[in-house]
Design a protein around this motif. Structure first.
Motif, PDB file in Angstrom:
ATOM      1  N   SER A 116      -3.098  -1.006  -8.898  1.00 44.02           N
ATOM      2  CA  SER A 116      -4.363  -0.286  -8.754  1.00 44.02           C
ATOM      3  C   SER A 116      -4.062   1.146  -8.346  1.00 44.02           C
ATOM      4  O   SER A 116      -3.261   1.383  -7.453  1.00 44.02           O
ATOM      5  N   CYS A 135       0.858  -1.180   0.000  1.00 43.61           N
ATOM      6  CA  CYS A 135       0.000   0.000   0.000  1.00 43.61           C
ATOM      7  C   CYS A 135       0.896   1.231   0.000  1.00 43.61           C
ATOM      8  O   CYS A 135       1.810   1.334   0.820  1.00 43.61           O
ATOM      9  N   GLN A 157      -1.826  -1.030  -4.171  1.00 41.59           N
ATOM     10  CA  GLN A 157      -2.709   0.135  -4.161  1.00 41.59           C
ATOM     11  C   GLN A 157      -1.881   1.403  -4.044  1.00 41.59           C
ATOM     12  O   GLN A 157      -1.156   1.582  -3.069  1.00 41.59           O
ATOM     13  N   PHE A 167      -6.844   1.367   4.047  1.00 43.25           N
ATOM     14  CA  PHE A 167      -6.499   0.172   3.268  1.00 43.25           C
ATOM     15  C   PHE A 167      -5.523  -0.705   4.014  1.00 43.25           C
ATOM     16  O   PHE A 167      -5.720  -1.899   4.161  1.00 43.25           O
TER      17      PHE A 167
END
Length: 901
Positions: A573, A37, A537, A62
């Motif tokens: 992403s 992340c 992410q 997240f």
RNA sequence: GCGGGGGUGCCGGAGUGGUCAAACGGGUACGGUUGAGGGCCGUAUGGCUUAGUGUCUGCGCGGGUUCAAACCCCGUCCCCCGCACCA
């Protein structure tokens, strides 16, 4: 008041515990699934702004969620610390940029820590450390070896305010992206990275980025600007028709080749002066060029501007039809796109049309509209740019113009007059900066050996300290200790390159350095890259859609080609968070609508600030700042806190309906919060938790079941942990749980215990009993002799209609009803006041309740005893009339029926 | 001009064919609690109308498909963002 006063201590306490026990430290572990992340590492300005707060609130939710779901989460933070502001601050305060920068990093880190973000601080990376930027230099040298870094003289963008050159990507609207000063054009010898060599891969890669916002992909694709076209070569001739030269043009519309009536060259095109030199055209052309150069980029590219030009006194021959047409120079042609020369087809290109009209150049129609009518070149008000049918085009007459693009290209190629080609808008990345506070470009200039790369074992080339910051020129160039060196090849005295690298170089690969932040033999360990990359992410502002995100993709591909990693795309992403606005405008000092996150954190705490940030808008949408909204988040936070702080009345008992209802509700909440988090919709997840909290409060109105209540709070704490971690930790501790909730297991919903129908009817039964009691009390009724519960699986509308009919018969309802109405009790979304009248009027003068689900008879039966006890009278179950089968049910079998009015 | 995203209550925003549109939060009004305020709790909040109720309208605007549309299709207007004399 406990809630309001305690948040500060609670937050500090847990932040300390997290740090002391290194709760968020991570390492590679191939046996566990990973989740990387990442937030775009910030420029350390020293102070967080709302955009940061939002960025980190999203990212941390997240990271924490994934951690609780059992992922091995890598969640690092660092600082993009080189750059002009530090140098400007140094000039202003007569200090060293490093001093300023280090202080800013410390301040910023302190604020980030106070937010309670779950970073693994052991992996902190900052670009100003020689241990970081030596790898910039290392990568640069590798790229140099591969021919991906090169030096050349080129017209470049110069920002006179920043005193440095800029990359194309850093010029926005003709202005410097940082200081907004108008950019000038200069011709300088500079270092470039060959991004253009990766144009196709960068474009093609976009197609596989399924989890990127469409907008970003489109922006990158436009920036790369791939277009298919044809290069056509023309013989240049003089007045008499004698060939003196050739000229090439690029076009995407070879189908209009027969309509060419002149050719235009950019003012910077070298042939312009060559051909006019010594002729009567030389003077007017020269003065035209100098006029053009006086204009700023903004003026030149202004759409409304009239197109200007000059005739060059030479001609060319159109190979397709042998026509001899004039050559012009014009200000609407750009030197850095295509070949810097354009074949003009005024009948079919609006820009050419305007130019031709201005200078009385002829129009020639070669495509007519498909509707059959023929264009008259003398009467056209604007160019015809659509597809159509070919005309005046020799053998191609009658073809569809779309097909002619291909046919004419083939024809040109067959005659060796042209060649199909691909053209890109993307330019190579200019990385030289004439500033001190950046990575020195590891190059040495030797009089004998020329450009010599610094040997790898001499890296890093560090920034000298004996430097003065006056604001004039590049300070590095004035540092003798830096510039004076010896040639690594011949040992003769030599001079170092004084340009530093664009700071976007730093941010183009930092996410790899987090993987192995302390490695000193390579930029990062391939093993770590194999495990952690790509970033799962990535979160940051849309403003980096082109600059940073394109460069990072480029560098990743370069690193892959260097064999350092196997990944081709760095970010799986991408989430581009929306802006934080206030009063409808982006927060900015000039508008004066800035709200300082520090103030909010002081007053309401980090948890509240984070809840507000996540709740008030979906991450990718704009978030309008609202003081009231923050207070709402604060109230919610305190409402949760009171649940643990104020004990409810408990009772040891078998599970009753309200217990079962809450258990169902709890499982449903777990399922929905989990689903919403998976879908990246934290705002809705928090909404669901707010409802859950409201339900718990309702549940606590009566005596609660100890274990059920504890389970409710436990799950509430777990579900809140990604959003308000401090509060959750504190709740966890109070509930007597071991360890950190941050490392606890995310709850799983027990689908078998979700029963919406039971939940609904249970609610009715439990709350209704007490509601009716209150109604009775209010209405000052005597104890009823009997209570009727109406059960209906009819649609409520039908039932209301029945009630209405009954009511028409019995009009005398009286003041008792009025009292009942005034309480406005709610049953199942329907005001009890709407349903009660008929029943009350129904002779027995008794309030009653309407049930919705026939299936719940059993539940009611079970509760009858409770109700009878409460009412002190018998309770009767009455079944309402069956509803008519709605038409819809027959029309669409299998689908739920709906009411058709 | 091209590309991307949007128009839903007083506001931020849910809902993208089906169980009375507006979850959740905010604002506002009234009531309760409180010495006052804050806080907390409750109720209301599209229009008109009623004692209860009824009725009309309603997801930018206009059409269409469907038993059923905020949601799908066509057209249209408006807003935001990005790119733009790219040949």
């Amino acid at each position: 008041m406990t809630g309001q006063t305690s948040f500060s201590e609670i937050e500090k306490r847990w932040q300390k515990k997290w740090a002391d026990e290194q709760v968020f430290k991570t390492s590679s572990d191939p046996d566990r699934p990973k989740f990387y992340c990442l937030e775009m590492y910030p420029y350390p300005s020293g102070k967080l702004h709302m955009g940061h707060l939002r960025n980190y609130s999203i990212g941390d939710s997240f990271a924490r969620y994934k951690r609780m779901r059992g992922f091995n989460v890598l969640y690092p933070m660092g600082y993009d610390a080189f750059g002009l502001p530090a140098e400007n601050a140094a000039i202003k305060h007569k200090t060293h940029p490093e001093e300023w920068t280090r202080r800013c990093i410390a301040d910023m880190k302190a604020q980030q820590s106070a937010l309670g973000i779950s970073y693994d601080w052991d992996r902190q990376v900052q670009s100003i450390d020689p241990e970081y930027y030596r790898w910039n230099q290392w990568i640069f040298l590798k790229m140099l070896e591969k021919g991906l870094a090169y030096k050349k003289a080129a017209p470049i963008n110069w920002c006179p305010d920043c005193n440095t050159v800029l990359a194309n990507e850093q010029v926005e609207d003709g202005k410097c992206w940082r200081c907004k000063h108008v950019v000038e054009e200069k011709n300088l010898e500079q270092w470039f990275f060959k991004v253009t060599a990766y144009a196709d891969r960068l474009l093609e890669g976009l197609e596989h980025l399924e989890h990127w916002p469409e907008q970003v992909k489109v922006m990158q694709s436009n920036w790369i600007g791939k277009s298919y076209g044809t290069i056509i070569d023309f013989d240049v001739v003089d007045e008499s028709g004698k060939k003196i030269d050739t000229i090439s043009t690029f076009t995407t519309r070879p189908d209009t080749a027969y309509g060419i009536t002149y050719l235009v060259l950019a003012a910077e095109h070298p042939k312009v002066l060559e051909w006019t030199g010594g002729t009567k055209y030389a003077e007017p052309v020269k003065s035209f060029i100098s006029e053009v150069k006086k204009q700023t980029i903004i003026e030149r590219t202004s759409e409304t501007k009239e197109k200007n030009g000059e005739f060059l006194g030479v001609y060319f021959v159109n190979p397709v039809n042998g026509e001899k047409c004039p050559l012009w120079v014009g200000d609407y042609v750009l030197m850095n796109y295509g070949t810097g020369a354009v074949m003009a087809v005024p009948a079919h290109d609006q820009r050419d049309f305007e130019f031709a009209k201005r200078y009385g150049l002829p129009l020639k129609v070669v495509i007519n509209p498909k509707d059959g009518h023929e264009l008259n070149p003398d009467k056209m008000a604007r160019a015809f740019c659509d597809e159509g049918v070919m005309a005046n085009s020799g053998d191609f007459n009658g073809s569809e113009s779309r097909d002619a693009i291909e046919e004419i290209s083939k024809f040109l190629e067959s005659k060796d007059w042209g060649k199909r080609t691909v053209n890109y808008r993307l330019r190579d990345w200019l990385i030289s900066r004439q500033r001190y506070w950046g990575t020195p470009i590891p190059i040495i200039y030797c009089e004998k050996c020329g450009i010599v790369p610094v040997p790898y074992d001499q890296l890093p080339v560090t920034l000298p300290k004996d430097v003065e910051f006056t604001g004039e020129g590049n300070p590095l160039a004035k540092s003798e200790s830096f510039t004076k060196t010896t040639c690594p090849k011949c040992s003769a005295p030599a001079r170092r390159e004084t340009d530093t690298m664009d700071t976007f170089m730093d941010s183009s690969w930092y996410f790899f350095r987090y993987l192995s932040p302390k490695m000193d033999s390579l930029p990062f360990d391939k093993k770590d890259s194999d495990y952690w990359m790509p970033v799962d992410q990535y979160i940051g502002g849309i403003e980096h859609a082109i600059l940073h995100l394109l460069y990072a993709r480029f560098l990743t591909k370069v690193l892959k080609d260097l064999g350092l990693t196997d990944v081709d795309e760095p970010f799986h992403s991408l989430l581009c968070q929306g802006m934080v606005t206030k009063d409808g405008a982006k927060m900015s000092k000039s508008i004066g609508n800035v709200v300082d996150p520090a103030e909010i954190m002081d007053r309401y705490g980090a948890d509240t600030a984070r809840i507000f940030m996540l709740f008030s808008a979906l991450p990718e949408k704009e978030l309008e700042w609202s003081d009231k909204g923050v207070q709402g988040a604060f109230r919610f936070r305190n409402r949760v806190w009171r649940l643990v702080d104020e004990a409810p009345e408990t009772e040891a008992r078998e599970h009753n309906n309200s217990d079962r209802q809450m258990i169902s509700r709890m499982n449903r909440t777990i399922a929905s919060v989990t689903g919403l988090l998976e879908d990246i919709r934290p705002s809705l997840a928090i909404g669901a938790l707010m409802e859950f909290v409201n339900a718990i409060y309702k549940y606590r109105e009566a005596k609660v079941h100890v274990d059920v209540h504890a389970e409710l709070l436990e799950n509430l704490a777990l579900l809140l942990a990604p959003f308000s971690p401090h509060l959750s930790e504190e709740m966890w501790e109070r509930l007597g749980k071991d360890g950190f909730i941050s490392l606890a297991k995310w709850p799983e919903s027990d689908e078998g215990r979700i029963d919406p129908e039971a939940e609904a009817s249970d609610e009715l039964v439990s709350s209704t009993a007490s509601d009716i009691c209150r109604v009775l009390e209010l209405a000052k009724l005597d104890k009823p002799s009997k209570v009727r519960l109406f059960i209906s699986d009819a649609w409520k509308y039908d039932f209301v209609r029945q009630l209405k009919q009954e009511l028409e018969k019995t009009r005398d309802v009286g003041s008792i009803l009025k009292s009942i109405m005034s309480t406005g009790l709610k049953v199942y979304g329907q005001e009890i006041s709407k349903l009660v009248p008929k029943l009350a009027a129904d002779a027995c003068k008794m309030p009653a309740v309407v049930m919705d689900q026939d299936k719940e008879v059993a539940v009611l039966e079970e509760n009858r005893a409770t109700l009878e006890k409460q009412f002190g009278c018998p309770v009767e179950l009455v079944r309402a009339q069956e509803a008519k089968e709605p038409k819809a049910r027959q029309a669409m079998p299998g689908k739920p029926a709906i009411l058709v009015e």
